[in-house]
Write an enzyme that holds these catalytic residues in place. Structure first.
Site, PDB file in Angstrom:
ATOM      1  N   LYS A  84       0.418  -1.337  -0.215  1.00  0.00           N
ATOM      2  CA  LYS A  84      -0.283  -0.192   0.335  1.00  0.00           C
ATOM      3  C   LYS A  84       0.955   0.980  -0.310  1.00  0.00           C
ATOM      4  O   LYS A  84       0.504   2.211  -0.831  1.00  0.00           O
ATOM      5  CB  LYS A  84      -0.754   0.421   0.827  1.00  0.00           C
ATOM      6  N   ASP A 140     -10.184   2.605   1.915  1.00  0.00           N
ATOM      7  CA  ASP A 140     -10.188   1.978   3.564  1.00  0.00           C
ATOM      8  C   ASP A 140     -10.497   3.297   4.425  1.00  0.00           C
ATOM      9  O   ASP A 140     -11.402   3.067   5.682  1.00  0.00           O
ATOM     10  CB  ASP A 140      -8.970   1.592   3.741  1.00  0.00           C
TER      11      ASP A 140
HETATM   12  P1  NAP Z   1       0.001  -3.587   9.577  1.00  0.00           P
HETATM   13  O1  NAP Z   1       0.833  -2.028   9.027  1.00  0.00           O
HETATM   14  O2  NAP Z   1       1.310  -4.926   9.731  1.00  0.00           O
HETATM   15  O3  NAP Z   1       0.214  -3.319  11.229  1.00  0.00           O
HETATM   16  C1  NAP Z   1      -0.076  -4.460  12.472  1.00  0.00           C
HETATM   17  C2  NAP Z   1      -0.257  -4.072  13.875  1.00  0.00           C
HETATM   18  O4  NAP Z   1      -0.973  -4.659  14.397  1.00  0.00           O
HETATM   19  C3  NAP Z   1       0.525  -3.414  14.722  1.00  0.00           C
HETATM   20  O5  NAP Z   1       0.574  -1.874  15.187  1.00  0.00           O
HETATM   21  C4  NAP Z   1       1.626  -4.331  14.568  1.00  0.00           C
HETATM   22  O6  NAP Z   1       1.789  -3.472  16.588  1.00  0.00           O
HETATM   23  C5  NAP Z   1      -0.039  -4.529  15.806  1.00  0.00           C
HETATM   24  N1  NAP Z   1      -0.291  -6.127  16.379  1.00  0.00           N
HETATM   25  C6  NAP Z   1       0.027  -6.957  15.765  1.00  0.00           C
HETATM   26  N2  NAP Z   1       0.034  -8.200  16.230  1.00  0.00           N
HETATM   27  C7  NAP Z   1       0.117  -8.066  17.318  1.00  0.00           C
HETATM   28  C8  NAP Z   1      -0.072  -8.640  18.639  1.00  0.00           C
HETATM   29  N3  NAP Z   1       0.066  -9.613  18.827  1.00  0.00           N
HETATM   30  N4  NAP Z   1      -0.080  -7.737  19.917  1.00  0.00           N
HETATM   31  C9  NAP Z   1      -0.026  -6.365  19.990  1.00  0.00           C
HETATM   32  N5  NAP Z   1      -0.626  -5.737  17.965  1.00  0.00           N
HETATM   33  C10 NAP Z   1      -0.206  -6.065  17.815  1.00  0.00           C
HETATM   34  O7  NAP Z   1      -1.125  -3.911   9.171  1.00  0.00           O
HETATM   35  P2  NAP Z   1      -2.728  -3.170   8.465  1.00  0.00           P
HETATM   36  O8  NAP Z   1      -2.102  -2.996   7.859  1.00  0.00           O
HETATM   37  O9  NAP Z   1      -2.091  -2.090   9.906  1.00  0.00           O
HETATM   38  O10 NAP Z   1      -3.395  -4.276   9.218  1.00  0.00           O
HETATM   39  C11 NAP Z   1      -3.773  -4.475  10.754  1.00  0.00           C
HETATM   40  C12 NAP Z   1      -5.516  -4.981  10.590  1.00  0.00           C
HETATM   41  O11 NAP Z   1      -6.477  -4.456  10.548  1.00  0.00           O
HETATM   42  C13 NAP Z   1      -5.227  -6.815   9.820  1.00  0.00           C
HETATM   43  O12 NAP Z   1      -5.336  -7.861  10.301  1.00  0.00           O
HETATM   44  C14 NAP Z   1      -6.004  -6.389   8.696  1.00  0.00           C
HETATM   45  O13 NAP Z   1      -7.162  -7.356   7.706  1.00  0.00           O
HETATM   46  C15 NAP Z   1      -7.030  -5.668   9.270  1.00  0.00           C
HETATM   47  N6  NAP Z   1      -7.424  -4.177   8.438  1.00  0.00           N
HETATM   48  C16 NAP Z   1      -8.908  -4.505   7.883  1.00  0.00           C
HETATM   49  C17 NAP Z   1      -9.583  -3.856   6.999  1.00  0.00           C
HETATM   50  C18 NAP Z   1     -11.348  -4.539   7.078  1.00  0.00           C
HETATM   51  O14 NAP Z   1     -11.910  -3.489   5.658  1.00  0.00           O
HETATM   52  N7  NAP Z   1     -12.102  -4.398   7.558  1.00  0.00           N
HETATM   53  C19 NAP Z   1      -9.201  -2.744   6.212  1.00  0.00           C
HETATM   54  C20 NAP Z   1      -7.069  -2.828   6.340  1.00  0.00           C
HETATM   55  C21 NAP Z   1      -7.103  -3.904   7.002  1.00  0.00           C
HETATM   56  P3  NAP Z   1       3.852  -3.256  16.699  1.00  0.00           P
HETATM   57  O15 NAP Z   1       3.696  -1.353  15.863  1.00  0.00           O
HETATM   58  O16 NAP Z   1       4.197  -2.883  17.751  1.00  0.00           O
HETATM   59  O17 NAP Z   1       3.866  -4.167  15.155  1.00  0.00           O
END
Ligand code: NAP
Length: 282
Positions: free
Chosen positions: A71, A107
């Site tokens: 992205k 989003d």
């Molecule tokens: P990302 O950029 O990889 O960021 C992941 C975030 O989650 C970081 O802040 C990370 O913390 C935290 N994290 C991961 N595992 C964790 C754990 N076990 N305990 C606490 N914090 C944890 O991912 P992203 O793109 O933001 O996506 C995050 C989620 O949103 C995904 O599940 C994705 O599928 C979902 N999402 C959904 C939609 C929708 O349309 N519903 C749209 C976009 C994304 P650290 O900084 O400490 O690593």
């Protein structure tokens, strides 16, 4: 579906991408509206992303959804990006107008529409606790700040990442108070939750096979609502727990649906058939 020489091609680039619900959602919409279009998934590894991004123009792909982990990288290959995408620092939708590539972040609108429709929540003047500081949290923050939330607490496992995000958004939005909180700091987390009208999980924790974040939900006020961006499983542990103590709560399927609908509108100029798309991913 009959593919002809005239069929317009839409795609999603991600890695992995086999789990994506977007092909189902968009192909159902094209079919329902009798549009001569098809939507296909491409698993693009980071090392091949430049080649894939350049192929959008070279192969005349009409529009592309961009998902994890591309992205941010896509921005370099675009001619223009929308204000939301610029603020968020990420693009999830590309439109190809005769070789001119424009990037959008749907989003942001998808989240906003889902909290309004699924929880009846309007950000203006509200206090929000957001867990996470990755790409999804950035979209959530854009939506909240652009819609005049009053206070936002960014609660993240890696405190420095949350802090950096808070500093960045504070520069653009002077009227929203933005604080960074470490997920390990029990007292600060409890304080953030007790003043929140909305709690958002924007981490990947809670996805099928991944443990949920432990959140002391008992500190939320009774009228606060909970939104979990995770949609697989449809009802995450966080949503179950929140509902169990009487809070209104929603998973992230609505955000997925509405971001898809907005991409569809951008690409085709036609109102997305929401109910068809909802049924396709339900
Ligand atoms: P990302 O950029 O990889 O960021 C992941 C975030 O989650 C970081 O802040 C990370 O913390 C935290 N994290 C991961 N595992 C964790 C754990 N076990 N305990 C606490 N914090 C944890 O991912 P992203 O793109 O933001 O996506 C995050 C989620 O949103 C995904 O599940 C994705 O599928 C979902 N999402 C959904 C939609 C929708 O349309 N519903 C749209 C976009 C994304 P650290 O900084 O400490 O690593």
């Amino acid at each position: 579906m009959s593919i002809k020489g005239s069929t317009r091609v839409y795609a999603i680039f991600g890695h992995p991408v086999s789990h994506s619900l977007s092909p189902r959602m968009h192909n159902a919409a094209f079919k329902a509206l009798h549009l001569d279009c098809v939507y296909v998934p491409f698993d693009v590894q980071p090392k091949d992303f430049e080649t894939a991004a350049r192929a959008i123009r070279a192969m005349g792909i009409s529009g592309v959804n961009i998902t994890i982990p591309h992205k941010e990288s896509i921005i370099f290959f675009l001619d223009e990006i929308s204000p939301e995408a610029s603020l968020t620092g990420a693009v999830n939708t590309v439109k190809n107008d005769d070789g001119k590539l424009t990037g959008y972040n749907t989003d942001v609108g998808g989240f906003l529409r889902s909290i309004k429709q699924d929880l009846g929540f309007h950000p203006k003047g509200s206090n929000v606790a957001v867990i996470g500081a990755g790409g999804a949290a950035r979209a959530v923050l854009s939506a909240l700040c652009m819609n005049e939330a009053s206070e936002i607490y960014i609660i993240n496992r890696t405190f420095d990442k949350g802090k950096k995000l808070a500093v960045e958004f504070k520069k653009n939005f002077k009227d929203t108070q933005i604080y960074a909180v470490s997920l390990d700091n029990k007292e600060e987390v409890e304080k953030s939750l007790s003043s929140a009208n909305l709690l958002v999980n924007a981490t990947s924790a809670g996805m099928k096979g991944v443990d949920s974040v432990e959140v002391p939900l008992e500190f939320l006020s009774q009228r606060a609502v909970v939104y979990d961006l995770v949609y697989d499983p449809r009802e995450t542990n966080l949503v179950k727990q929140a509902k169990g103590i009487g809070q209104r709560a929603s998973g992230g399927l609505g955000m997925l649906l509405y971001q898809g609908a907005e991409s569809f509108n951008i690409w085709t100029g036609v109102e997305a058939p929401i109910e068809v798309m909802r049924k396709a991913i339900g």
